[in-house]
Enzyme design. Sequence first.
Site, mmCIF file in Angstrom:
data_model
loop_
_atom_site.group_PDB
_atom_site.id
_atom_site.type_symbol
_atom_site.label_atom_id
_atom_site.label_comp_id
_atom_site.label_asym_id
_atom_site.label_seq_id
_atom_site.Cartn_x
_atom_site.Cartn_y
_atom_site.Cartn_z
ATOM 1 C CB THR A 114 -10.816 -8.001 -22.488
ATOM 2 O OG1 THR A 114 -11.817 -7.331 -23.253
ATOM 3 C CG2 THR A 114 -9.604 -7.103 -22.317
ATOM 4 C CG ASP A 115 -12.927 -12.065 -19.596
ATOM 5 O OD1 ASP A 115 -13.080 -10.853 -19.276
ATOM 6 O OD2 ASP A 115 -12.519 -12.913 -18.791
ATOM 7 C CB ALA A 116 -18.041 -10.824 -20.894
#
Length: 150
Positions: free
Chosen positions: A21-23
């Site tokens: 995932t991203d942030a």
Amino acid sequence: MHAQNGVQPYAHRCRVYYEDTDAGGIVYYVNYLKFMERARTERLRDLGFAQSALVGEGLLFVVHSAEARYHAPARLDDELLVSAQVIELNRASLRFRQQVRRVVDDVLLCEGQFLVACVRADNLKPRAIPESLRTAFAEQADAGPAKAGE
């Protein structure tokens, strides 16, 4: 996720981890390609063909072309079902139709098609798919009619 001929396509279960995932906790777009690659690899394994053994026989499967469409995001901890259906079986290539769905609600997250070529491991030149593998795909009845001479 039923094939047009009524046969359930092969599907691989996986989970979204933090590293995917991203942030914001949403799956980074390129990771769907990884999920689909794993499903294709597991599809081969399910048919009795480990990629490590195929490499030992001097052949590789390489992605020739990829097409992906994104519909909805997967998020951290989602369980995914990734299908890998052969829709075209040629002399030296396979075309897969794939979907990534969230297990809990069956929402389509991503779908794509991948042309995968069979090549010689030593020089990366096209080679015929082994007859045993062609037969295994045909027996699973998830490929349409094979195209002769391709």
